[in-house]
Design a protein around this motif. Structure first.
Motif, PDB file in Angstrom:
ATOM      1  N   ASN A   1       0.823  -1.201   0.000  1.00 36.34           N
ATOM      2  CA  ASN A   1       0.000   0.000   0.000  1.00 36.34           C
ATOM      3  C   ASN A   1       0.866   1.265   0.000  1.00 36.34           C
ATOM      4  N   CYS A   2       1.971   1.233   0.756  1.00 39.80           N
ATOM      5  CA  CYS A   2       2.879   2.387   0.812  1.00 39.80           C
ATOM      6  C   CYS A   2       3.706   2.484  -0.467  1.00 39.80           C
ATOM      7  N   ALA A   3       4.031   1.297  -1.014  1.00 44.92           N
ATOM      8  CA  ALA A   3       4.911   1.241  -2.195  1.00 44.92           C
ATOM      9  C   ALA A   3       4.291   1.921  -3.410  1.00 44.92           C
ATOM     10  N   ARG A   4       2.979   2.053  -3.435  1.00 44.06           N
ATOM     11  CA  ARG A   4       2.325   2.713  -4.567  1.00 44.06           C
ATOM     12  C   ARG A   4       2.909   4.087  -4.833  1.00 44.06           C
ATOM     13  N   CYS A   5       3.190   4.821  -3.749  1.00 45.60           N
ATOM     14  CA  CYS A   5       3.740   6.165  -3.927  1.00 45.60           C
ATOM     15  C   CYS A   5       5.215   6.242  -3.535  1.00 45.60           C
ATOM     16  N   HIS A   6       5.603   5.415  -2.556  1.00 47.49           N
ATOM     17  CA  HIS A   6       6.912   5.630  -1.940  1.00 47.49           C
ATOM     18  C   HIS A   6       7.969   4.609  -2.348  1.00 47.49           C
ATOM     19  N   LYS A   7       7.721   3.912  -3.435  1.00 42.67           N
ATOM     20  CA  LYS A   7       8.689   2.892  -3.854  1.00 42.67           C
ATOM     21  C   LYS A   7      10.056   3.515  -4.106  1.00 42.67           C
ATOM     22  N   ASN A   8      10.014   4.664  -4.758  1.00 40.97           N
ATOM     23  CA  ASN A   8      11.291   5.321  -5.070  1.00 40.97           C
ATOM     24  C   ASN A   8      11.341   6.747  -4.558  1.00 40.97           C
ATOM     25  N   SER A   9      10.617   7.000  -3.474  1.00 41.78           N
ATOM     26  CA  SER A   9      10.573   8.401  -3.031  1.00 41.78           C
ATOM     27  C   SER A   9      11.837   8.820  -2.282  1.00 41.78           C
ATOM     28  N   GLY A  10      12.689   7.855  -1.918  1.00 45.99           N
ATOM     29  CA  GLY A  10      13.990   8.211  -1.338  1.00 45.99           C
ATOM     30  C   GLY A  10      13.906   8.739   0.080  1.00 45.99           C
ATOM     31  N   ALA A  11      15.054   9.132   0.618  1.00 45.40           N
ATOM     32  CA  ALA A  11      15.105   9.646   1.986  1.00 45.40           C
ATOM     33  C   ALA A  11      14.477  11.031   2.046  1.00 45.40           C
ATOM     34  N   GLN A  12      13.765  11.286   3.149  1.00 48.46           N
ATOM     35  CA  GLN A  12      13.090  12.567   3.331  1.00 48.46           C
ATOM     36  C   GLN A  12      13.926  13.466   4.248  1.00 48.46           C
ATOM     37  N   ALA A  13      13.616  14.746   4.205  1.00 49.41           N
ATOM     38  CA  ALA A  13      14.320  15.696   5.066  1.00 49.41           C
ATOM     39  C   ALA A  13      13.938  15.467   6.521  1.00 49.41           C
ATOM     40  N   VAL A  14      12.657  15.137   6.744  1.00 51.60           N
ATOM     41  CA  VAL A  14      12.177  14.926   8.104  1.00 51.60           C
ATOM     42  C   VAL A  14      12.033  13.428   8.355  1.00 51.60           C
ATOM     43  N   VAL A  15      12.750  12.929   9.358  1.00 51.47           N
ATOM     44  CA  VAL A  15      12.636  11.495   9.655  1.00 51.47           C
ATOM     45  C   VAL A  15      12.210  11.223  11.106  1.00 51.47           C
ATOM     46  N   SER A  16      12.249  12.243  11.946  1.00 50.00           N
ATOM     47  CA  SER A  16      11.901  12.020  13.352  1.00 50.00           C
ATOM     48  C   SER A  16      10.404  11.748  13.493  1.00 50.00           C
ATOM     49  N   CYS A  17      10.047  10.989  14.547  1.00 48.90           N
ATOM     50  CA  CYS A  17       8.638  10.649  14.783  1.00 48.90           C
ATOM     51  C   CYS A  17       7.789  11.906  14.858  1.00 48.90           C
ATOM     52  N   LYS A  18       8.300  12.877  15.669  1.00 50.05           N
ATOM     53  CA  LYS A  18       7.483  14.065  15.905  1.00 50.05           C
ATOM     54  C   LYS A  18       7.426  15.001  14.711  1.00 50.05           C
ATOM     55  N   GLY A  19       8.222  14.705  13.693  1.00 51.38           N
ATOM     56  CA  GLY A  19       8.166  15.510  12.479  1.00 51.38           C
ATOM     57  C   GLY A  19       6.850  15.317  11.734  1.00 51.38           C
ATOM     58  N   CYS A  20       6.250  14.124  11.859  1.00 44.88           N
ATOM     59  CA  CYS A  20       4.986  13.836  11.167  1.00 44.88           C
ATOM     60  C   CYS A  20       3.835  13.582  12.137  1.00 44.88           C
ATOM     61  N   HIS A  21       4.135  12.918  13.250  1.00 43.11           N
ATOM     62  CA  HIS A  21       3.064  12.571  14.187  1.00 43.11           C
ATOM     63  C   HIS A  21       2.888  13.694  15.194  1.00 43.11           C
TER      64      HIS A  21
ATOM     65  N   PRO B   1      -7.446  13.014  -0.674  1.00 44.70           N
ATOM     66  CA  PRO B   1      -8.094  12.558   0.548  1.00 44.70           C
ATOM     67  C   PRO B   1      -8.075  11.034   0.704  1.00 44.70           C
ATOM     68  N   ILE B   2      -6.927  10.424   0.540  1.00 42.35           N
ATOM     69  CA  ILE B   2      -6.869   8.965   0.613  1.00 42.35           C
ATOM     70  C   ILE B   2      -5.901   8.502   1.693  1.00 42.35           C
ATOM     71  N   TYR B   3      -4.629   8.854   1.568  1.00 46.80           N
ATOM     72  CA  TYR B   3      -3.618   8.292   2.472  1.00 46.80           C
ATOM     73  C   TYR B   3      -3.309   9.213   3.646  1.00 46.80           C
ATOM     74  N   HIS B   4      -2.634   8.639   4.624  1.00 49.46           N
ATOM     75  CA  HIS B   4      -2.172   9.386   5.800  1.00 49.46           C
ATOM     76  C   HIS B   4      -3.317  10.027   6.575  1.00 49.46           C
ATOM     77  N   ARG B   5      -4.521   9.522   6.412  1.00 44.72           N
ATOM     78  CA  ARG B   5      -5.655  10.139   7.103  1.00 44.72           C
ATOM     79  C   ARG B   5      -5.887   9.513   8.473  1.00 44.72           C
ATOM     80  N   ASP B   6      -5.319   8.354   8.682  1.00 45.06           N
ATOM     81  CA  ASP B   6      -5.551   7.645   9.940  1.00 45.06           C
ATOM     82  C   ASP B   6      -4.224   7.585  10.703  1.00 45.06           C
ATOM     83  N   LYS B   7      -3.542   8.717  10.708  1.00 39.75           N
ATOM     84  CA  LYS B   7      -2.198   8.773  11.285  1.00 39.75           C
ATOM     85  C   LYS B   7      -2.277   8.955  12.790  1.00 39.75           C
ATOM     86  N   PRO B   8      -1.705   8.031  13.583  1.00 38.88           N
ATOM     87  CA  PRO B   8      -1.775   8.197  15.027  1.00 38.88           C
ATOM     88  C   PRO B   8      -0.991   9.416  15.507  1.00 38.88           C
ATOM     89  N   GLY B   9      -1.399   9.940  16.651  1.00 34.62           N
ATOM     90  CA  GLY B   9      -0.671  11.042  17.276  1.00 34.62           C
ATOM     91  C   GLY B   9       0.692  10.557  17.740  1.00 34.62           C
TER      92      GLY B   9
END
Lengths: 176, 302
Positions: free
Chosen positions: A75-95, A114-122
């Motif tokens: 499910n993640c590979a659909r978009c992130h197969k080749n998305s590479g390393a991100q600038a933000v990697v810390s937990c609190k950077g996204c959650h 309005p599809i992905y990352h909508r059920d992201k835990p705190g």
């Protein structure tokens, strides 16, 4: 005088810790991460990042696709197969630490697409779901206080330690 | 004779009108017609995430300023019993052995129904369903009749039996006063380490719940408990096992509780207002007819 001394010692220790973490793993990858998002009830966790890296090897187990590790979830590979390393990697950077404020809920609702990352835990849940889930599988410690000792605030809300109920309920049989 | 005929017509007309009105209003107020306030909030509870830490119970106790518990909130010996909500605990967590080595925990509290049975059953109108989704009550008007305790399909309202002078019904109010009305999640949701509970607009949570099932169909039972139960509840549940196995009433009706009595109750005003007049008329007519017609009939025969 004592206060000043203690502050100085703390400051020096802090600088030393920062130096130690940046030395060991090169830029950006800390050896230790201090997690203190629920310090109202629990002492901060000094998370031994280095030990977990040595044991698991795969960064993606915790950091999903953000470190550029191979994505296995289809499910993640659909978009992130080749998305590479991100600038933000810390937990609190996204959650976010406050996932249920009106603003956070609105942001989640209006997100595009309005599809992905909508059920992201705190943030707190991201830690616990990830850490505890893995600890259960790998037979690591799973008790609350195995990772973080409860402080006075925690004892107060849990009615434990010096806040323990004074008169515990007697079993019904005791009346006879 | 003409007067009598008019009277009879009048009675019939009244009866027909009343019947039509009652049918029409019955339709307008048909059970389950209230779909809930559009921006009502809710909570999606994912049983698979709960680790039984009882933080929610502790937070509830502090937030609602409830009396001291019998045992500390980190005491897991409470799991040996299946507890229910009490005047001292608006929420409790129970443990269920669902398979050989698999346990699930289930948190109980008021589910905040869209069409609450407690509200319907309360004759002093103590209960209110707020636009934010909470079912709250006014303790000042509560007379302690405990009808709501019988009406609630989830056995939630508790009673302050410990207070002989002013006993009241006690239950979870979704932290309405201190949090929900300001758009904040209730205390139990806030403290939960595992985010077992997801707070949001009920309409969004229904979608979220189904998405979670769809993303992981092997993990979840394909049901969102509370989406339809008793006309819908603000608190909804996801589980990895049949809901019967974790203490839910799996055969609960989808219609609101009030629809069990609505048709009957709709009849009562009509019976009380129309029937006395109708049957008095019929009675008068019948007895007068008897007297009057006897002479005619006798005359005809002769």
């Amino acid at each position: 005088m004592h206060a000043v001394k203690r502050q100085m010692i703390l400051g020096v220790t802090g600088i030393l810790m920062m130096l130690v973490s940046s030395v060991c793993f090169g830029a950006g990858i800390p050896d230790k991460v201090t997690i203190n998002s629920i310090q109202k009830y629990y002492a901060p966790v000094s998370f031994n990042h280095a030990a977990h890296i040595n044991k698991l090897k795969d960064c993606g187990l915790c950091h999903h696709h953000t470190t550029g590790a191979q994505v296995t979830d289809p499910n993640c590979a659909r978009c992130h197969k080749n998305s590479g390393a991100q600038a933000v990697v810390s937990c609190k950077g996204c959650h976010t630490a406050e996932p249920f404020t009106p603003e956070a809920l609105k942001q989640q609702r209006d997100q595009q697409p309005p599809i992905y990352h909508r059920d992201k835990p705190g943030l707190k849940a991201a830690y616990h779901i990830s850490c505890l889930g893995c600890h259960e599988k790998m037979h690591g410690p799973t008790g609350c206080q195995d990772c973080h000792k409860r402080n006075d605030g925690g004892d107060a809300i849990f009615k434990s330690g010096k806040y323990a109920p004074k008169a515990p309920a007697k079993p019904k049989a005791a009346h006879h | 004779m003409i007067e009598r005929r008019d009277f009879l017509k009048g009675c019939l007309a009244c009866g027909v009108t009343a019947a039509t009105v009652s049918v029409a209003s019955g339709k307008a107020m048909a059970a389950g017609s209230f779909e809930g306030y559009p921006d009502a909030m809710g909570v999606l509870v994912d049983l698979t995430r709960c680790v039984g830490c009882r933080s929610c119970e502790a937070a509830c106790n502090a937030e609602q300023k409830l009396p001291e518990p019998d045992l500390a909130f980190d005491d897991t010996s409470v799991f040996s019993d299946k507890r229910r909500t009490t005047e001292k605990a608006y929420t409790v967590v129970n443990k269920y052995q669902v398979a050989d080595k698999e346990t699930l925990f289930r948190k109980i509290q008021c589910n905040h129904c869209t069409e609450p049975a407690c509200l319907s059953s309360c004759f002093v109108n103590a209960y209110t369903k707020t636009k934010e989704g909470a079912v709250i009550y006014n303790a000042k008007v509560c007379v302690g009749c405990r009808n709501c305790m019988i009406a609630c399909p989830f056995n939630i309202p508790a009673y302050s039996y410990s207070s002989p002078l002013n006993p009241l019904v006690k239950k979870c109010i979704f932290c309405y006063d201190t949090r929900l009305k300001d758009g904040k999640p209730p205390a139990c949701v806030d403290i939960c380490p595992q985010q077992v509970m997801t707070f949001g607009r009920r309409a969004d949570l229904i979608k979220l719940g189904h998405d979670r099932i769809q993303a992981n169909p092997a993990k979840y039972v394909d049901k969102l408990y509370g989406e339809k139960a008793v006309g819908g509840t603000s608190w909804m549940y996801l589980s990895s096992v049949d809901f019967d196995k974790v203490g839910f009433d799996g055969h609960i009706q989808n219609e609101p509780i009030i629809s069990n009595v609505k048709d009957f109750l709709g009849f009562v005003p009509m019976v009380l207002s129309i029937w006395p007049a109708l049957f008095t008329g019929v009675h008068l007519l019948a007895t007068k007819n008897k007297d009057g017609h006897h002479d005619h009939e006798e005359g005809d025969h002769q």
